[in-house]
Scaffold this motif. Structure first.
Motif, PDB file in Angstrom:
ATOM      1  N   ALA A   1       0.812  -1.216   0.000  1.00 46.71           N
ATOM      2  CA  ALA A   1       0.000   0.000   0.000  1.00 46.71           C
ATOM      3  C   ALA A   1       0.847   1.268   0.000  1.00 46.71           C
ATOM      4  CB  ALA A   1      -0.924   0.003   1.218  1.00 46.71           C
ATOM      5  N   ARG A   2       2.126   1.158   0.348  1.00 49.01           N
ATOM      6  CA  ARG A   2       3.043   2.306   0.391  1.00 49.01           C
ATOM      7  C   ARG A   2       2.546   3.379   1.350  1.00 49.01           C
ATOM      8  NH1 ARG A   2       1.830   1.730  -4.808  1.00 49.01           N
ATOM      9  NH2 ARG A   2       1.077   3.884  -4.991  1.00 49.01           N
ATOM     10  N   GLU A   3       1.829   2.973   2.389  1.00 53.07           N
ATOM     11  CA  GLU A   3       1.288   3.911   3.367  1.00 53.07           C
ATOM     12  C   GLU A   3       2.230   4.025   4.561  1.00 53.07           C
ATOM     13  OE1 GLU A   3      -2.567   2.426   4.323  1.00 53.07           O
ATOM     14  OE2 GLU A   3      -3.512   3.321   2.544  1.00 53.07           O
ATOM     15  N   ILE A   4       2.706   5.229   4.824  1.00 48.93           N
ATOM     16  CA  ILE A   4       3.622   5.483   5.935  1.00 48.93           C
ATOM     17  C   ILE A   4       2.797   5.951   7.137  1.00 48.93           C
ATOM     18  CG2 ILE A   4       5.602   6.834   6.718  1.00 48.93           C
ATOM     19  CD1 ILE A   4       6.368   7.202   3.776  1.00 48.93           C
ATOM     20  N   PRO A   5       2.818   5.198   8.236  1.00 50.13           N
ATOM     21  CA  PRO A   5       2.005   5.572   9.406  1.00 50.13           C
ATOM     22  C   PRO A   5       2.638   6.697  10.221  1.00 50.13           C
ATOM     23  CG  PRO A   5       3.226   3.579   9.895  1.00 50.13           C
ATOM     24  CD  PRO A   5       3.539   3.935   8.453  1.00 50.13           C
TER      25      PRO A   5
END
Length: 315
Positions: free
Chosen positions: A171-175
């Motif tokens: 997803a390439r989502e950085i939290p």
């Protein structure tokens, strides 16, 4: 390690801290106010130290460098976070992510070494006052400040080159609300264990070595201050050093919590909260700590303010 082909056309997604609920809108407003206060406070410190010749001493030179680093640090993270929140667009390009990592890591490393230089300056001033003009000459101070920036930049270059050499998938989502190396590595499709060990070694050098210098300097300072016969001298020495120790405690405590914990013990929520503390709150607090506890800074501010007021009446 190879570049992922998709990496050149795809952005990362910064999940951020806030949504658009009323309470988060209020919190965002508070963060924005803190950001503006940090900009004002650090800019004022740099200008005061530049304008007032009585503040052209090693201690205030280092303090101006600290304010400049804090100013750059908060501008590295908050404007992008605010833009993403207000626009609803949470993406950040590969170049933008690399830029954030470089400046963020560079400034963290540079502040580590600068705080150690400031501790050494207080050690020389209190323990070797007669040799102070020689040991802390203008040239020596400039070299120490330059070394802080250079060592921080080298660390930034190494971490950016290594981090962006991995391929990323999913997803390439950085939290997080900015591109941070520990938050980015779990998105990698390749094994990052060797790099994580390298980061740990860098943290030992960048955090523990300056801490050792700070502890050694202040142990000698405390011993010297206790032996002082003058109560006024002890009070002045402790007042000067306590401001620096407060900043050191806030900065190093948060940095060690983030970078010297094992990956298994990490929590995205904790990382965001602690990162917000030393990338947003600490840059605002540093000028307040030094100005409110320092008569010379207050005097310089009142002097500049008085000149401004007197100038208003001139036609």
């Amino acid at each position: 390690m190879a570049w992922g082909n998709w990496t050149f056309n795809s952005d990362f997604i910064l999940l951020g801290v806030f949504d658009h609920s009323p309470i988060h809108t209020l919190l965002f407003s508070v963060v924005f106010c803190i950001f503006m206060l940090a900009l004002l406070g650090n800019s004022t410190m740099v200008l005061l130290i530049y304008l007032d010749r009585q503040l052209h001493t090693p201690m205030y030179f280092f303090l101006s460098q600290l304010s400049l680093m804090d100013l750059t640090l908060i501008c590295t993270t908050v404007p992008k976070m605010a833009f993403n929140y207000l626009s609803g667009n949470k993406s950040i390009s590969l170049a933008g992510c690399g830029t954030q990592i470089f400046f963020y890591v560079t400034l963290l490393g540079a502040e580590c070494f600068l705080l150690a230089s400031m501790a050494y300056d207080r050690y020389v001033a209190i323990c070797h006052p007669l040799r102070y003009p020689v040991l802390m000459s203008q040239k020596v101070c400039a070299l120490m400040a330059a070394a802080s920036w250079i060592l921080g930049s080298l660390d930034g270059i190494i971490e950016v080159a290594a981090t962006l050499s991995f391929s990323y998938c999913g997803a390439r989502e950085i939290p997080h609300f900015f591109c941070d190396v520990p938050s980015l590595l779990p998105l990698s499709c390749t094994d990052t264990l060797t790099f994580e060990r390298m980061i740990f070694i860098c943290c030992v050098v960048m955090l523990l070595c300056p801490v050792a210098v700070i502890i050694a300097s202040y142990v000698r300072v405390i011993v010297t201050v206790i032996r002082m016969g003058s109560g006024e001298g002890r009070h002045k020495a402790f007042a000067t050093c306590s401001s620096h120790l407060m900043v050191v405690g806030m900065y190093y405590g948060a940095a060690m919590f983030i970078y010297m914990r094992p990956a298994s013990g990490r929590s995205p929520t904790q990382d965001k909260m602690v990162s917000a503390f030393y990338t947003i709150l600490t840059p605002m607090l540093n000028p307040l700590i030094y100005s409110l506890r320092n008569r010379e800074v207050t005097r310089a501010f009142m002097k500049v303010l008085g000149k401004g007021k007197s100038g208003e009446g001139v036609v």
